[in-house]
Design a protein around this motif. Structure first.
Motif, PDB file in Angstrom:
ATOM      1  N   THR A   1       2.333  41.433  27.323  1.00 42.86           N
ATOM      2  CA  THR A   1       2.437  40.647  26.083  1.00 42.86           C
ATOM      3  C   THR A   1       3.628  41.113  25.266  1.00 42.86           C
ATOM      4  O   THR A   1       4.355  40.305  24.676  1.00 42.86           O
ATOM      5  CB  THR A   1       1.148  40.782  25.259  1.00 42.86           C
ATOM      6  N   LEU A   2       3.849  42.417  25.243  1.00 42.00           N
ATOM      7  CA  LEU A   2       4.999  42.966  24.534  1.00 42.00           C
ATOM      8  C   LEU A   2       6.299  42.407  25.110  1.00 42.00           C
ATOM      9  O   LEU A   2       7.212  42.018  24.363  1.00 42.00           O
ATOM     10  CB  LEU A   2       4.980  44.494  24.633  1.00 42.00           C
ATOM     11  N   LEU A   3       6.396  42.342  26.436  1.00 42.47           N
ATOM     12  CA  LEU A   3       7.605  41.799  27.051  1.00 42.47           C
ATOM     13  C   LEU A   3       7.767  40.322  26.719  1.00 42.47           C
ATOM     14  O   LEU A   3       8.877  39.856  26.431  1.00 42.47           O
ATOM     15  CB  LEU A   3       7.550  41.976  28.569  1.00 42.47           C
ATOM     16  N   ARG A   4       6.677  39.574  26.745  1.00 43.77           N
ATOM     17  CA  ARG A   4       6.756  38.131  26.516  1.00 43.77           C
ATOM     18  C   ARG A   4       7.201  37.798  25.095  1.00 43.77           C
ATOM     19  O   ARG A   4       7.986  36.875  24.885  1.00 43.77           O
ATOM     20  CB  ARG A   4       5.402  37.480  26.819  1.00 43.77           C
ATOM     21  N   VAL A   5       6.734  38.541  24.115  1.00 39.86           N
ATOM     22  CA  VAL A   5       7.159  38.260  22.738  1.00 39.86           C
ATOM     23  C   VAL A   5       8.609  38.702  22.540  1.00 39.86           C
ATOM     24  O   VAL A   5       9.376  38.052  21.808  1.00 39.86           O
ATOM     25  CB  VAL A   5       6.218  38.925  21.712  1.00 39.86           C
TER      26      VAL A   5
ATOM     27  N   LYS B   1       6.869  45.898  13.126  1.00 36.98           N
ATOM     28  CA  LYS B   1       5.523  45.433  12.780  1.00 36.98           C
ATOM     29  C   LYS B   1       5.194  44.113  13.469  1.00 36.98           C
ATOM     30  O   LYS B   1       4.806  43.127  12.834  1.00 36.98           O
ATOM     31  CB  LYS B   1       5.396  45.276  11.263  1.00 36.98           C
ATOM     32  N   VAL B   2       5.351  44.080  14.784  1.00 40.73           N
ATOM     33  CA  VAL B   2       5.175  42.842  15.555  1.00 40.73           C
ATOM     34  C   VAL B   2       3.693  42.579  15.836  1.00 40.73           C
ATOM     35  O   VAL B   2       2.991  43.440  16.375  1.00 40.73           O
ATOM     36  CB  VAL B   2       5.975  42.904  16.870  1.00 40.73           C
ATOM     37  N   TYR B   3       3.270  41.368  15.480  1.00 40.82           N
ATOM     38  CA  TYR B   3       1.929  40.878  15.785  1.00 40.82           C
ATOM     39  C   TYR B   3       2.068  39.602  16.604  1.00 40.82           C
ATOM     40  O   TYR B   3       2.881  38.728  16.277  1.00 40.82           O
ATOM     41  CB  TYR B   3       1.144  40.554  14.510  1.00 40.82           C
ATOM     42  N   THR B   4       1.276  39.472  17.667  1.00 44.06           N
ATOM     43  CA  THR B   4       1.234  38.237  18.441  1.00 44.06           C
ATOM     44  C   THR B   4      -0.014  38.235  19.308  1.00 44.06           C
ATOM     45  O   THR B   4      -0.749  39.232  19.379  1.00 44.06           O
ATOM     46  CB  THR B   4       2.493  38.066  19.311  1.00 44.06           C
TER      47      THR B   4
ATOM     48  N   LEU C   1       8.988  34.241  24.651  1.00 40.07           N
ATOM     49  CA  LEU C   1       8.038  33.407  25.389  1.00 40.07           C
ATOM     50  C   LEU C   1       6.705  33.271  24.662  1.00 40.07           C
ATOM     51  O   LEU C   1       5.900  32.410  24.991  1.00 40.07           O
ATOM     52  CB  LEU C   1       7.800  34.004  26.793  1.00 40.07           C
ATOM     53  N   LEU C   2       6.484  34.143  23.692  1.00 39.48           N
ATOM     54  CA  LEU C   2       5.332  34.059  22.798  1.00 39.48           C
ATOM     55  C   LEU C   2       5.843  34.048  21.369  1.00 39.48           C
ATOM     56  O   LEU C   2       6.806  34.760  21.057  1.00 39.48           O
ATOM     57  CB  LEU C   2       4.395  35.264  22.986  1.00 39.48           C
TER      58      LEU C   2
END
Length: 255
Positions: A42-46, A6-9, A50-51
């Motif tokens: 964005t998925l890779l960065r979190v 349940k990842v939000y960023t 990195l996020l």
């Protein structure tokens, strides 16, 4: 090995990922597909820390990423970004960069680091390039150097954002063979690809992202049968069985 729950960023006040679930296992190639702006990078960065996580959790070998520092994450996950600038150094020095997360200040390479870098270059069959300047190498050779750098990092997960963007067809086929070989050796490989045919050919699992959420996940055959390529890219993709296994192609009817 890696579990996203349940990842939000997002960036600033703009939420990009909305409740993403994903599992990444050793010895598997997971490919993320989706249109521009869907949230793939964005998925890779979190995943890489990195996020910041706005909500949910990412666990690496049972430990939450919230409890891990950047150095610890770097020892777990190697990252090859999209559109890398070509540094003014030799290929051998580039591969040694993979050892940064193991060095203390002042950064001084130990014999162990030099040995691991040499072994990584040998694994990629580029020992003869050690003294060559990166700018002198072809796109395919540079990609081998970057992968060797990731191997020198000794991370169990290798994440790549559009790794075939500047490779010709022959180099893409060699890249596919390299990825399968690394997965066979037990590495977990995560790729972001626009080339849907390559994704179907080399992946164990494909994750389709749309508007910051998981549209569909499954094997290549399941993704193809669900009509995801047509839905995302407005192109028809078909398969045929050959002596080498399933092969995929774009259907060009109507042209």
């Amino acid at each position: 090995m890696i579990q996203l729950e349940k990842v939000y960023t997002g960036y600033g006040k703009q939420e990009i990922l909305h409740g993403v679930d994903l599992e990444i296992s050793k010895g598997k190639i997971v490919t993320v597909i989706g249109t521009n702006g869907s949230g793939k990078s964005t998925l890779l960065r979190v995943l890489l820390g990195l996020l910041p996580l706005w909500d949910g959790d990412i666990q690496i070998d049972g430990t939450s990423i919230k409890e891990m520092g950047r150095t610890e994450i770097a020892r777990k996950i190697a990252y090859l970004s999209q559109g890398k600038n070509v540094p003014d150094i030799t290929a051998g020095r580039m591969v040694l960069h993979g050892r940064f997360s193991y060095l203390r200040y002042p950064r001084k390479y130990r014999e162990t680091d030099l040995r691991i870098a040499r072994e990584a270059m040998k694994q990629m069959n580029i020992e003869n390039l050690a003294e060559k300047q990166m700018a002198e190498l072809s796109g395919g050779m540079r990609q081998k150097v970057y992968i060797a750098m990731a191997l020198a990092q000794q991370a169990e997960v290798i994440v790549m954002d559009e790794p075939t963007a500047y490779l010709d067809i022959g180099q893409q086929m060699k890249f596919a063979q390299m990825m399968k070989s690394l997965a066979k050796d037990g590495k977990a490989i995560v790729l972001v690809l626009h080339d849907i045919l390559l994704a179907l050919q080399i992946s164990d699992q494909i994750v389709a992202i749309q508007e910051g959420g998981v549209l569909r996940r499954g094997t290549p055959e399941e993704i193809l049968e669900s009509g995801i390529p047509e839905m995302l890219y407005n192109v028809a993709v078909r398969s045929c069985r050959t002596e080498a296994g399933l092969q995929y192609y774009y259907e060009m009817s109507g042209f």
